[in-house]
Structure formats: C-alpha cells, structure tokens
Design an enzyme around this catalytic site. Structure first.
Site, PDB file in Angstrom:
ATOM      1  N   PRO A   2       0.829  -1.208   0.000  1.00 24.09           N
ATOM      2  CA  PRO A   2       0.000   0.000   0.000  1.00 24.09           C
ATOM      3  C   PRO A   2       0.866   1.262   0.000  1.00 24.09           C
ATOM      4  O   PRO A   2       1.788   1.391   0.800  1.00 24.09           O
ATOM      5  CB  PRO A   2      -0.789  -0.129   1.311  1.00 24.09           C
ATOM      6  CG  PRO A   2      -0.786  -1.587   1.623  1.00 24.09           C
ATOM      7  CD  PRO A   2       0.543  -2.074   1.147  1.00 24.09           C
ATOM      8  N   GLU A   3       0.578   2.163  -0.926  1.00 24.14           N
ATOM      9  CA  GLU A   3       1.305   3.424  -1.010  1.00 24.14           C
ATOM     10  C   GLU A   3       0.384   4.543  -0.502  1.00 24.14           C
ATOM     11  O   GLU A   3      -0.694   4.271   0.026  1.00 24.14           O
ATOM     12  CB  GLU A   3       1.774   3.649  -2.446  1.00 24.14           C
ATOM     13  CG  GLU A   3       2.650   2.498  -2.944  1.00 24.14           C
ATOM     14  CD  GLU A   3       3.123   2.647  -4.371  1.00 24.14           C
ATOM     15  OE1 GLU A   3       3.272   3.787  -4.854  1.00 24.14           O
ATOM     16  OE2 GLU A   3       3.351   1.614  -5.038  1.00 24.14           O
ATOM     17  N   LYS A  58       3.035   6.965   4.408  1.00 21.31           N
ATOM     18  CA  LYS A  58       2.359   5.670   4.369  1.00 21.31           C
ATOM     19  C   LYS A  58       1.935   5.188   5.754  1.00 21.31           C
ATOM     20  O   LYS A  58       1.504   4.049   5.900  1.00 21.31           O
ATOM     21  CB  LYS A  58       3.285   4.628   3.726  1.00 21.31           C
ATOM     22  CG  LYS A  58       3.737   4.966   2.308  1.00 21.31           C
ATOM     23  CD  LYS A  58       4.683   3.894   1.787  1.00 21.31           C
ATOM     24  CE  LYS A  58       5.315   4.280   0.472  1.00 21.31           C
ATOM     25  NZ  LYS A  58       6.255   3.247  -0.019  1.00 21.31           N
ATOM     26  N   HIS A  91      -4.603 -15.070   9.636  1.00 17.63           N
ATOM     27  CA  HIS A  91      -3.656 -13.968   9.469  1.00 17.63           C
ATOM     28  C   HIS A  91      -4.071 -12.682  10.194  1.00 17.63           C
ATOM     29  O   HIS A  91      -3.496 -11.630   9.948  1.00 17.63           O
ATOM     30  CB  HIS A  91      -3.439 -13.686   7.981  1.00 17.63           C
ATOM     31  CG  HIS A  91      -2.874 -14.859   7.233  1.00 17.63           C
ATOM     32  ND1 HIS A  91      -1.625 -15.368   7.505  1.00 17.63           N
ATOM     33  CD2 HIS A  91      -3.395 -15.619   6.244  1.00 17.63           C
ATOM     34  CE1 HIS A  91      -1.393 -16.397   6.705  1.00 17.63           C
ATOM     35  NE2 HIS A  91      -2.447 -16.571   5.932  1.00 17.63           N
ATOM     36  N   ARG A 110       2.007 -11.555   5.652  1.00 18.61           N
ATOM     37  CA  ARG A 110       3.456 -11.718   5.751  1.00 18.61           C
ATOM     38  C   ARG A 110       4.040 -11.210   7.074  1.00 18.61           C
ATOM     39  O   ARG A 110       5.232 -11.318   7.306  1.00 18.61           O
ATOM     40  CB  ARG A 110       4.123 -11.007   4.562  1.00 18.61           C
ATOM     41  CG  ARG A 110       3.625 -11.540   3.223  1.00 18.61           C
ATOM     42  CD  ARG A 110       4.260 -10.856   2.047  1.00 18.61           C
ATOM     43  NE  ARG A 110       5.655 -11.225   1.897  1.00 18.61           N
ATOM     44  CZ  ARG A 110       6.423 -10.820   0.884  1.00 18.61           C
ATOM     45  NH1 ARG A 110       5.914 -10.031  -0.055  1.00 18.61           N
ATOM     46  NH2 ARG A 110       7.676 -11.187   0.816  1.00 18.61           N
ATOM     47  N   ARG A 257      14.140  -3.459  -7.401  1.00 19.77           N
ATOM     48  CA  ARG A 257      12.704  -3.199  -7.534  1.00 19.77           C
ATOM     49  C   ARG A 257      12.258  -3.397  -8.977  1.00 19.77           C
ATOM     50  O   ARG A 257      12.887  -2.885  -9.920  1.00 19.77           O
ATOM     51  CB  ARG A 257      12.371  -1.769  -7.095  1.00 19.77           C
ATOM     52  CG  ARG A 257      12.809  -1.433  -5.684  1.00 19.77           C
ATOM     53  CD  ARG A 257      12.215  -2.384  -4.635  1.00 19.77           C
ATOM     54  NE  ARG A 257      10.767  -2.341  -4.593  1.00 19.77           N
ATOM     55  CZ  ARG A 257      10.086  -1.491  -3.821  1.00 19.77           C
ATOM     56  NH1 ARG A 257      10.715  -0.619  -3.046  1.00 19.77           N
ATOM     57  NH2 ARG A 257       8.775  -1.519  -3.826  1.00 19.77           N
TER      58      ARG A 257
END
Length: 270
Positions: A2-3, A58, A91, A110, A257
C-alpha cells in the site's frame, strides 16, 4: 505494498466506522506485530476512545483520548471491521474490541506491518515519522533538487527514498517516470531543476488521481471491502504495450525493484 493513495483510502474508510468508539479490550495474537512493549501498548490504549485518524506518508496515526498509535501496513497489512462473533482468521494478528460490539482486526499475511504507541502531541516530531521527507504537496523544489542532484542513484530509486519525499512506492514511481518520459535509471545528478519541478507536479497529480479512484488494487490491498480502481488507469506498471507509441513495455530490476518502462518514450540520455 500500500502506497500513499491506498493508505489514505484506508484512513477515510476507517473513519466512517470507528470514530467515537471506545476500545474496550485489545488482544495481541502475534507479539512482534507491536513495536516496543506489548503490555504497555495494550494497557495504555484500553479504555480510550478513537477520536480521529491522521496519515503521514504511508503511516496511519490513530488519535485517542490521551495517546496515539501508528500503523505501517508494509507489504500486505490491512484492517477488517467485523462482528465480534466472527471467528479469528489465520492472518489476523491483533484485535481491538470496540464498544459497539464490533472488532477492528489487523490482518497481515506476511507479518511485516507494525503498530506502535506514540505521543499524541509530538508524533510528527518523534521517531520514526520525523525521518520522513515532505509529501509531494508540501515539497520545496529547491530542497528536493538539492537532495536529488547530489546523488548518483537512479531517479526511480530516489523516488522511493521516503526521507526525500514520502508516500511514493514502486507502482507510482513507475507511473511518475513514465509520465515525465524519463528513464528510471537516470542518475539523480542528471535531473535538472526544471525537471524536479515537473517531477513534483506530476507526483501530486498522479497521487491525487489515485486517491480519487480509491488507490490501486493489486494483490492484497482492500480497504475494508472497498477496492481501488486506479489500476484501470495505469500507463506502464504491469503493462505490456506502451499506450503512447504502441511499443513494448520492458520490465527490469532497478536496485532490486521491479521497474516497468517504455525504452522508446523513456530513452536514457547521455
């Protein structure tokens, strides 16, 4: 990951559901999801009411009666608002039990995201937020040029440096470079003052458009059931054909990247 637009969408969405509600209990199902002392985090926040949600780059900042806590979603973090009767998923690593019988749960496949207790009055001046550069809307072209011009790193890499200008991640860095018609591997020292002004302007425009569209839904981003639509407007990221010249879009790694660009429209100069 997410940006800025995705995090802003999460902020706006959550405000519709949790403002004014008291946190009656906190259950931490995975200790490392909280930075610092978990017991202190739980004890300090339990019994406080959620007054507002801020965003810095962020980071989400939840403002309570006496304290605040920050949340960085990292790669795949998200918040779910559910009825207390719903079973905990595999999760979901932290649960805020709210006074209306609902629960705010932090989910992270994650486990890279982190939450931390911060000072309500000075969180912008304290670590880790004080290390962040300005958002594009607040960026001073002279200051940004000074940082970029002294570097041999690729402009794509510099766009991802949150200490220079915060909020831009991999997806939007690719889109910004494409819109500017600048090769993503161009060294920062080769970017002129004029181009830095253009870079800031394009960054503001693209991020603003993405916010209106609710962000970009790629992989796991989901703001409590609201998915972004900006992926329909992506010009180069994940694309195969350039929308300008109809040539092939190339993917290569730039300092680790994944980077999409058009070698025809974004020719490297010099």
């Amino acid at each position: 990951m997410p940006e800025l637009p995705e995090v802003e969408t999460v902020r706006r969405t959550l405000k519709n559901f949790i403002i004014g509600k008291e946190i009656t209990e906190i259950r931490v199902h995975y200790d490392k999801i909280v930075s610092g002392n978990t017991d202190t985090f739980v004890t300090a926040l339990t019994g406080q009411t959620i007054l507002d949600i801020d965003r810095v780059g962020k980071y989400l900042v939840f403002i309570l009666d006496q304290d605040a806590f920050i949340s960085h979603l990292r790669m795949e973090g998200k918040y779910n608002i559910v009825d207390a009767s719903k079973p905990l998923s595999k999760h979901e690593h932290l649960t805020f039990v709210l006074s209306d019988g609902t629960e705010l749960r932090y989910q992270d496949t994650r486990k890279f995201g982190r939450l931390a207790l911060v000072n309500k009055e000075s969180y912008r001046q304290d670590l880790p937020l004080c290390k962040l550069g300005p958002e594009p809307w607040d960026a001073d072209p002279k200051a940004i040029y000074a940082r970029i011009h002294q570097s041999n790193l690729p402009i794509k890499t510099l766009l991802l440096d949150q200490t220079i200008m915060t909020g831009i991640g991999n997806i939007y860095a690719n889109e910004i470079c494409f819109t500017l018609k600048i090769n993503p591997t161009t060294p920062g020292k080769r970017v002129s003052k004029k181009r830095v002004v253009e870079l800031i302007a394009v960054s503001k425009e693209i991020l603003a458009q993405a916010i209106v569209q609710g962000g970009t839904t790629i992989h796991s981003f989901d703001a409590n059931g609201i998915t972004g639509l900006f992926q329909m407007q992506l010009q180069v990221h994940l694309q195969k054909v350039c929308p300008v010249c109809n040539g092939a879009v190339i993917k290569k790694m730039v300092r680790g990247r994944g980077t999409y660009y058009c070698p025809t429209c974004q020719k490297k100069k010099g």
